[in-house]
Design an enzyme around this catalytic site. Structure first.
Site: not given
Length: 245
Positions: A51, A109
């Site tokens: 993103d 992540y």
């Protein structure tokens, strides 16, 4: 010649990974640089999308070239034609069937939270600030509920274009340590899976933060996972605390 690229970038000034017209994206900048080196249009493929605002510490990309060039010269040439907030850390010559997206075995992540009354300007671009007290033990216990194969409809964007929202989370840990420079505790949430949906990591983090603040209990987390009800999950955490590996 097929190349594997290991890249790092500060995502603050990028509109995510995927090319989007005239907007500055990581894939767009890499593709322009490699096309210049190749002398014609090529596309750099990534292991996954990120993103806007999300960072990467070890994301993998791949590109096939007709031009004869060593990995070292390719790395130097790309880095000389992209912004300083994007770098190819390593380039390797790989088999022709290697593809950054389809050859990926898993993804990880890390989300950083600065937990203290004041946010250090040195951490502003790379961590989320949470001034309220967080119960690390409750967050760690809740993290175990996310392990395994589930349908993550409650923890993903409604605009997701994937055929299935089932993914397997293989690891999710919550840890904390003191950051002397920032003068507060750093909480790190690390999640590994065979793949992620749009906003999935940030939604999980937002839910765990709500647990840490005492706003959501274990039962609601379990219901959100089982029932797929977005109304039960915490607010999606902002992107700048995320780093991909």
């Amino acid at each position: 010649m097929n190349f594997k690229l290991t890249i790092q970038y500060d995502g603050t000034d990028f509109h995510g990974w995927q090319m989007q017209g005239e907007l500055r994206t990581v894939q767009g900048e890499l593709t322009k640089a490699v096309s210049l080196i190749e002398g014609c249009g090529v596309v750099v493929h990534g292991s996954g999308r990120t993103d806007a605002g999300v960072h990467a510490e070890g994301q993998v990309a791949s590109v096939s070239l007709q031009k004869k060039i060593t990995p070292e010269k390719l790395r130097a040439a790309i880095n000389g034609n992209v912004g300083k907030d994007l770098r190819v850390m390593d380039a390797q010559l790989v088999a022709d069937d290697f593809h950054a997206r389809y050859s990926a075995m898993g993804k990880t992540y890390l989300y950083r939270v600065m937990n203290g009354p004041v946010m250090s300007p040195f951490r502003l671009r790379y961590a989320h600030h949470e001034a309220r007290a967080l119960d690390l033990e409750c967050m760690s216990q809740s993290a175990k509920l996310f392990l395994g194969l589930h349908d993550w409809i409650a923890f993903s964007s409604a605009q997701s274009d994937t055929e299935t929202r089932s993914r397997t989370i293989t690891a999710l840990t919550v840890s904390g340590h003191w950051d002397g420079r920032a003068g507060c505790q750093v909480i790190e949430m690390t999640v590994s899976a065979d793949g992620f949906l749009r906003y999935m990591v940030r939604s999980i983090v937002g839910t765990l933060l709500a647990v840490g603040r005492g706003e959501i209990d274990f039962g609601l987390v379990q219901r959100a996972i089982n029932e797929g009800d977005r109304c039960l999950v915490g607010a999606t955490a902002p992107p700048y605390g995320v780093s991909g590996y």
